[in-house]
Design a protein around this motif. Sequence first.
Motif, PDB file in Angstrom:
ATOM      1  N   ARG A 152     -25.658  49.280 -28.884  1.00  0.00           N
ATOM      2  CA  ARG A 152     -26.212  50.265 -27.945  1.00  0.00           C
ATOM      3  C   ARG A 152     -27.671  49.956 -27.611  1.00  0.00           C
TER       4      ARG A 152
ATOM      5  N   TYR B  57     -27.859  46.955 -25.373  1.00  0.00           N
ATOM      6  CA  TYR B  57     -27.420  47.303 -24.024  1.00  0.00           C
ATOM      7  C   TYR B  57     -28.537  48.021 -23.264  1.00  0.00           C
ATOM      8  N   ASP B  58     -29.209  48.955 -23.933  1.00  0.00           N
ATOM      9  CA  ASP B  58     -30.321  49.668 -23.292  1.00  0.00           C
ATOM     10  C   ASP B  58     -31.463  48.719 -22.947  1.00  0.00           C
TER      11      ASP B  58
ATOM     12  N   GLN C 235     -31.213  45.477 -22.350  1.00  0.00           N
ATOM     13  CA  GLN C 235     -30.759  44.654 -21.226  1.00  0.00           C
ATOM     14  C   GLN C 235     -30.800  45.430 -19.918  1.00  0.00           C
ATOM     15  N   THR C 236     -30.481  46.710 -19.959  1.00  0.00           N
ATOM     16  CA  THR C 236     -30.532  47.549 -18.760  1.00  0.00           C
ATOM     17  C   THR C 236     -31.962  47.652 -18.244  1.00  0.00           C
TER      18      THR C 236
END
Length: 142
Positions: free
Chosen positions: A74, A77-78, A80-81
């Motif tokens: 998680r 992912y954050d 990378q966002t």
Amino acid sequence: MNIKKLFSKYKENQAAIILYQREIEIRKRDLLPNMINTLSLVPVAHENTSTVESTVEKYGKDLDIRYFEEQIARARYDIQTVDALMALLNEETRNLIRMRLIEGIKTPEIAETLGICERDVYRKTNDALDKMDMLVGAIQRH
């Protein structure tokens, strides 16, 4: 999705990855004595698996390790966002967002560094966040 919160948690997510990786290593060390105590060159026949294989299998099934791995995923992912959204911004806005939200630098210092007034720091930051919110919202609706 709260874009401002996503940006402001960037460093927290980086730290979380480091700490959760540490927790995984500690948990694996806690499980390791079982493996060392049962380690042998000859597999012990328990349902066609050795006790070493069973202990190694525990790593994948251990709920603590799975939880830490999910948290790492998680956080990555954050991160990378945020990186992808930052790439959409022009250099000035990217620097402004990085300083204000990611690094937590105070508005007067940012204004001085960038050579703009404090009001422009707020305006440009809010404009960029609003545009990203709208973009993400439009994508999520589809």
